[in-house]
Design a protein around this motif. Structure first.
Motif, PDB file in Angstrom:
ATOM      1  N   PHE A  85       0.460  -0.849  -0.085  1.00 28.32           N
ATOM      2  CA  PHE A  85      -0.146  -0.068   0.090  1.00 28.32           C
ATOM      3  C   PHE A  85       0.785   1.156  -0.111  1.00 28.32           C
ATOM      4  O   PHE A  85       2.170   1.228   0.588  1.00 28.32           O
ATOM      5  CB  PHE A  85      -0.894   0.008   1.078  1.00 28.32           C
ATOM      6  CG  PHE A  85      -2.067  -0.909   1.266  1.00 28.32           C
ATOM      7  CD1 PHE A  85      -3.437  -0.933   1.176  1.00 28.32           C
ATOM      8  CD2 PHE A  85      -2.452  -2.651   1.586  1.00 28.32           C
ATOM      9  CE1 PHE A  85      -4.577  -1.572   0.930  1.00 28.32           C
ATOM     10  CE2 PHE A  85      -2.644  -2.907   1.715  1.00 28.32           C
ATOM     11  CZ  PHE A  85      -3.854  -2.999   1.369  1.00 28.32           C
ATOM     12  N   SER A  87       0.589   3.875   1.874  1.00 27.55           N
ATOM     13  CA  SER A  87       0.877   4.433   3.171  1.00 27.55           C
ATOM     14  C   SER A  87       1.529   3.051   4.147  1.00 27.55           C
ATOM     15  O   SER A  87       1.962   3.125   5.398  1.00 27.55           O
ATOM     16  CB  SER A  87      -0.106   4.293   3.990  1.00 27.55           C
ATOM     17  OG  SER A  87      -1.104   3.437   4.414  1.00 27.55           O
ATOM     18  N   ALA A  89       0.293   0.556   5.499  1.00 26.43           N
ATOM     19  CA  ALA A  89       0.017  -0.080   6.345  1.00 26.43           C
ATOM     20  C   ALA A  89       0.348  -1.627   7.367  1.00 26.43           C
ATOM     21  O   ALA A  89       0.153  -2.753   6.927  1.00 26.43           O
ATOM     22  CB  ALA A  89      -1.334  -1.010   5.597  1.00 26.43           C
ATOM     23  N   TYR A  91       2.114  -3.224  10.258  1.00 23.45           N
ATOM     24  CA  TYR A  91       0.901  -3.474  11.774  1.00 23.45           C
ATOM     25  C   TYR A  91       1.630  -3.091  13.052  1.00 23.45           C
ATOM     26  O   TYR A  91       2.478  -3.469  13.205  1.00 23.45           O
ATOM     27  CB  TYR A  91       0.873  -4.549  12.036  1.00 23.45           C
ATOM     28  CG  TYR A  91       0.421  -5.758  10.794  1.00 23.45           C
ATOM     29  CD1 TYR A  91      -0.385  -5.758  10.075  1.00 23.45           C
ATOM     30  CD2 TYR A  91       1.058  -6.744  10.316  1.00 23.45           C
ATOM     31  CE1 TYR A  91      -1.587  -5.882   8.935  1.00 23.45           C
ATOM     32  CE2 TYR A  91       0.692  -7.623   8.922  1.00 23.45           C
ATOM     33  CZ  TYR A  91      -0.637  -6.925   8.769  1.00 23.45           C
ATOM     34  OH  TYR A  91      -0.999  -7.355   7.818  1.00 23.45           O
ATOM     35  N   PRO A  92       1.684  -1.397  13.399  1.00 24.36           N
ATOM     36  CA  PRO A  92       2.402  -0.833  14.761  1.00 24.36           C
ATOM     37  C   PRO A  92       3.186  -1.502  15.735  1.00 24.36           C
ATOM     38  O   PRO A  92       4.555  -0.955  16.001  1.00 24.36           O
ATOM     39  CB  PRO A  92       1.560   0.389  15.044  1.00 24.36           C
ATOM     40  CG  PRO A  92      -0.033  -0.295  14.654  1.00 24.36           C
ATOM     41  CD  PRO A  92      -0.501  -1.222  13.804  1.00 24.36           C
ATOM     42  N   HIS A  93       2.047  -2.694  16.250  1.00 22.65           N
ATOM     43  CA  HIS A  93       2.574  -3.703  17.701  1.00 22.65           C
ATOM     44  C   HIS A  93       3.173  -4.674  16.924  1.00 22.65           C
ATOM     45  O   HIS A  93       3.371  -5.168  18.229  1.00 22.65           O
ATOM     46  CB  HIS A  93       0.919  -3.654  18.093  1.00 22.65           C
ATOM     47  CG  HIS A  93      -0.128  -4.624  17.042  1.00 22.65           C
ATOM     48  ND1 HIS A  93      -0.665  -4.467  16.103  1.00 22.65           N
ATOM     49  CD2 HIS A  93      -0.239  -6.236  17.579  1.00 22.65           C
ATOM     50  CE1 HIS A  93      -0.958  -5.437  15.554  1.00 22.65           C
ATOM     51  NE2 HIS A  93      -0.983  -6.343  16.776  1.00 22.65           N
ATOM     52  N   MET A  94       3.614  -4.557  16.283  1.00 25.52           N
ATOM     53  CA  MET A  94       4.263  -5.885  16.155  1.00 25.52           C
ATOM     54  C   MET A  94       5.858  -5.398  14.975  1.00 25.52           C
ATOM     55  O   MET A  94       5.881  -4.377  14.851  1.00 25.52           O
ATOM     56  CB  MET A  94       4.053  -6.636  14.872  1.00 25.52           C
ATOM     57  CG  MET A  94       2.444  -7.314  14.793  1.00 25.52           C
ATOM     58  SD  MET A  94       2.091  -8.492  13.310  1.00 25.52           S
ATOM     59  CE  MET A  94       0.796  -9.160  13.990  1.00 25.52           C
ATOM     60  N   ASN A  99       5.767  -8.627  11.775  1.00 22.01           N
ATOM     61  CA  ASN A  99       5.056  -8.052  10.354  1.00 22.01           C
ATOM     62  C   ASN A  99       5.062  -9.369   9.317  1.00 22.01           C
ATOM     63  O   ASN A  99       4.870  -9.172   8.400  1.00 22.01           O
ATOM     64  CB  ASN A  99       5.501  -6.769  10.151  1.00 22.01           C
ATOM     65  CG  ASN A  99       4.442  -6.014  10.715  1.00 22.01           C
ATOM     66  OD1 ASN A  99       3.414  -5.650   9.962  1.00 22.01           O
ATOM     67  ND2 ASN A  99       5.163  -4.686  11.502  1.00 22.01           N
ATOM     68  N   PHE A 102       3.954 -12.487   9.902  1.00 22.96           N
ATOM     69  CA  PHE A 102       1.558 -12.639  10.384  1.00 22.96           C
ATOM     70  C   PHE A 102       1.777 -13.375   8.582  1.00 22.96           C
ATOM     71  O   PHE A 102       0.605 -14.242   8.876  1.00 22.96           O
ATOM     72  CB  PHE A 102       1.994 -11.145  10.297  1.00 22.96           C
ATOM     73  CG  PHE A 102       0.193 -11.002  10.384  1.00 22.96           C
ATOM     74  CD1 PHE A 102      -0.160 -11.414  11.119  1.00 22.96           C
ATOM     75  CD2 PHE A 102      -0.449 -10.869   9.070  1.00 22.96           C
ATOM     76  CE1 PHE A 102      -1.838 -10.720  11.612  1.00 22.96           C
ATOM     77  CE2 PHE A 102      -2.367 -10.643   9.801  1.00 22.96           C
ATOM     78  CZ  PHE A 102      -2.668 -10.798  10.618  1.00 22.96           C
ATOM     79  N   GLY A 103       1.826 -13.146   7.443  1.00 20.15           N
ATOM     80  CA  GLY A 103       1.401 -13.071   6.629  1.00 20.15           C
ATOM     81  C   GLY A 103       1.108 -15.069   6.623  1.00 20.15           C
ATOM     82  O   GLY A 103       0.440 -15.840   5.903  1.00 20.15           O
ATOM     83  N   ARG A 151       7.468  -8.205   3.210  1.00 20.30           N
ATOM     84  CA  ARG A 151       6.418  -8.990   3.581  1.00 20.30           C
ATOM     85  C   ARG A 151       5.064  -9.118   2.831  1.00 20.30           C
ATOM     86  O   ARG A 151       4.374 -10.081   3.004  1.00 20.30           O
ATOM     87  CB  ARG A 151       5.262  -7.558   4.448  1.00 20.30           C
ATOM     88  CG  ARG A 151       4.039  -8.205   5.205  1.00 20.30           C
ATOM     89  CD  ARG A 151       2.922  -6.918   5.950  1.00 20.30           C
ATOM     90  NE  ARG A 151       2.652  -5.913   5.267  1.00 20.30           N
ATOM     91  CZ  ARG A 151       2.015  -4.450   5.725  1.00 20.30           C
ATOM     92  NH1 ARG A 151       1.801  -5.047   7.233  1.00 20.30           N
ATOM     93  NH2 ARG A 151       0.629  -4.724   4.858  1.00 20.30           N
TER      94      ARG A 151
END
Lengths: 381, 313
Positions: A85, A87, A89, A91-94, A99, A102-103, A151
């Protein structure tokens, strides 16, 4: 990795009783491993098209298929598509590592230690190994961009979608990432669709570019073909900086008559025009030659209005009739940086016939494009 | 040598700065600070008076001014001892319903708000649901008192429904605690949902979309993205709900009724504490009030940082 096929894909948004057609009957086929750049002005529907491919927007009509499988109704999480994206996008807490894993954790059954192995390898590939334990908020814009890219890459998806991923970077970094992205995509060989409004990115990055305007696909072809053989006036004007000069002209007895000039054309060119007489003459700034004295009927007397030195080249604004004041038709020419043309001087602008484009004024379609006889080294296919 | 020199330089700089600040102080500044000090004193005096009173003997309460400290002869911890003895049972009972009710209403509110914001369900379904929830915030306590007693005494009779629990030796007055939990959860859900909803609408849409594309289902997006990011809002909701439920007297009066009940919450006991036919024991009442307020104070201190972050969001 697979071929992505769009067949008459249309998106209509309902706004009260109004229907807004964001993407109108777009058909295109993106080959396995191809890098397609989708370009167009803001609001042309390019992002909506990308979001439909991602499954983030429903498809109003038409079919979307990936590897010969219709995926119109397949949920985003089951499409095996990765998206970067604008921005980022993240994940700010990871942490960066989380990050990136995750996928894989969500979409596959790969055991944890293998996932960590894959994340580390991708981290090395992108040169972000030492950032893996940091949080996104501790990274610079460029680093965040790399993480967003990592990512997507680590998942090894069938299709990469990129929505203006470089537009938040400064100019230097953007140029650097442009080359790097191209190299990565080449190495990975993953089908990629890249949306941008930046025509430099469009021209330099893709195998092919698709130009969108008002939700309609204008042309899909190699960058050079789009540049030299535009399908219509929109494409001709959109690609190129400074953009192509356009003059409304009328065809009479083998001569294109404009407000400020008359331009005779050969019978070969005339043969392409059919019966259409209301035309638009187009000429790229870099094809205009500034010469000392008029020697033919394709040479026109002009006065230099403004000159913008860019270093490697000058952009020169020429007026056909300086007495007309504000309304005077302007011709933009690019000359090399060492040609000095003082403002207010009279110069002769030569418009070579083999470089002109002629468009139908009513439809905008290209009727005649420049000849490329002198440019055989350019491989258009 | 340069050391001392630089130190004197430093001192000189500090003095100069102080002098400069003083010179720049205007009458308005002085006035502002005086007003602020008066206001601070105005708000703090009642608390200070209560606190010093709670440490006074009966005679000291009568002989000294309310805000004056007790002095060595008038000082006693007996009132605090008495307050602890009287209230400890009630505090246990209050925690028994305040904690579950707070946690359940926060969790349900968060899930509800998630459903109303993140999934792209049709607005036609979401909007009426949200309207009903918001309407719930505006129903006054007084309006539900009669239906509430009706509901728990005639429709859902926990005393007979849970007879197997009372058979284990637990006094059946504890049915009141369960009734309080359910009632407070029902009453708290609208506010919790609204607070979480505001927070979730501000979450980055692209981040959620990114998680969906990463293969996460709606449930997993909540579990791994939305819930971990909800910390600050949970702090706000937990503090708000806990204070609300802990301090509520109306529902406890209706559902538990007597302070002599083994299930009496702290607010019921506190209401009668220190008042008898012989008169008011002010010191005991103050000690009891401070003791009863301690848990709410603790919650603020415990979640303070997250609370500030959540309120700012």
């Amino acid at each position: 990795m697979a071929t992505l096929e769009l067949d008459s894909v249309t998106k209509v948004f309902q706004d009260g009783n109004d229907e807004i057609v964001a993407v109108d009957d777009v058909s295109a086929s993106v080959d396995d491993g191809e890098f397609l750049v989708v370009v167009g002005p803001s609001g042309c529907g390019k992002s909506t098209m990308l979001r439909m491919i991602a499954g983030l927007e429903s498809i109003t009509s038409g079919t979307l298929s990936l590897a010969d499988r219709v995926i119109n109704d397949v949920k985003s999480q089951d499409r095996n598509i990765a998206m970067v994206f604008q921005s980022y996008a993240l994940y700010p807490h990871m942490s960066v590592r989380e990050n990136m894993s995750f996928g894989l954790e969500e979409s596959t059954d790969i055991p944890d230690d293998e996932i960590q192995q894959m994340v580390s390898e991708t981290g090395e590939l992108l040169g972000i190994s030492e950032l893996l334990d940091r949080k996104p908020s501790e990274l610079s814009g460029g680093q965040q961009q790399r993480v967003a890219l990592g990512r997507a890459i680590v998942r090894d998806p069938e299709v990469f979608l990129m929505d203006e991923p470089l537009s938040n970077l400064d100019a230097k970094l953007r140029a650097q990432m442009r080359t790097e992205l191209q190299r990565l995509q080449d190495d990975l060989g993953v089908t990629t669709i890249y949306v941008t409004h930046d025509q430099t990115e469009a021209m330099t990055m893709g195998d092919r570019i698709a130009i969108l305007n008002d939700g309609r696909l204008q042309q899909i072809s190699t960058p050079l073909e789009c540049y030299h053989k535009p399908a219509n006036k929109f494409v001709a004007g959109f690609l190129g900086e400074p953009s192509m000069n356009f003059f409304d002209v009328t065809l009479q007895d083998g001569v294109l008559r404009g407000d400020s000039f008359e331009y005779p054309i050969s019978s070969d060119v005339q043969a392409n025009l059919g019966d259409t007489t209301d035309l638009v003459l187009g000429i790229r700034p870099e094809d205009i030659e500034l010469v000392e004295s008029a020697s033919g009927d394709h040479d026109f007397e002009t006065v230099v209005d403004v000159i913008e030195p860019m270093g490697d080249e000058n952009t020169v604004y020429l007026q056909f009739d300086p007495d007309a004041g504000e309304d005077a038709e302007t011709l933009i020419a690019s000359t090399d940086g060492f040609t000095r043309v003082p403002e207010g001087d009279e110069v002769i602008a030569q418009i070579p016939e083999d470089a002109i484009h002629i468009f139908d004024r009513a439809t905008g379609d290209a009727l005649h494009n420049r000849s490329l006889d002198d440019a055989e080294t350019i491989d258009l296919e | 040598m340069s050391d001392t020199e630089s130190r004197t330089d430093g001192d000189a700089a500090v003095t100069a700065r102080i002098r400069q600040n003083l010179e720049q102080t205007t009458v308005e500044d002085v006035g502002l600070y005086v007003v602020l000090l008066v206001m601070a004193a105005f708000y703090l005096v009642p608390i200070e008076s209560g606190l010093v009173t709670s440490f006074k003997t009966g005679t000291a309460v009568i002989e000294t001014a309310p805000f004056a400290p007790p002095g060595p002869s008038g000082f006693t911890l007996a009132k605090w001892q008495a307050a602890v003895d009287a209230l400890l049972r009630g505090m246990g009972n209050s925690l028994l319903y305040a904690v579950p009710a707070t946690v359940i209403s926060a969790v349900v509110g968060s899930l509800m708000a998630y459903g109303l914001t993140i999934p792209n369900w049709k607005q036609a379904y979401k909007a009426p649901l949200l309207a009903i929830i918001i309407a719930g915030i505006f129903i006054p306590y007084q309006a539900v008192l009669v239906p509430l007693t009706q509901f728990w005494s005639q429709w859902v009779e926990l005393t007979s429904l849970l007879s197997f629990v009372w058979a284990l030796g637990i006094p059946n007055d504890y049915a009141g605690i369960i009734e309080l939990i359910v009632t407070h959860v029902a009453y708290g859900i609208p506010m919790c949902t609204l607070l979480f909803r505001t927070y979730y609408t501000n979450l980055s849409e692209e981040m959620i979309e990114s998680a969906r594309l990463d293969g996460a289902s709606l449930r997993r997006v909540y579990r791994r993205i939305v819930l971990p990011l909800s910390g600050p809002m949970f702090a706000v909701v937990l503090i708000y709900q806990f204070t609300q439920i802990w301090n509520d007297l109306l529902f406890t009066l209706v559902l538990v009724a007597t302070e002599s009940s083994p299930a009496a919450p702290v607010v019921l006991i506190l209401a009668g504490l220190g008042s008898s036919l012989e008169g008011q024991d002010f010191a005991l009442r103050m000690a009891g009030a401070f003791l009863a307020a301690l848990p709410t104070l603790a919650v603020y201190i415990f979640f303070g940082d997250e609370f500030a972050e959540g309120v700012a969001a």
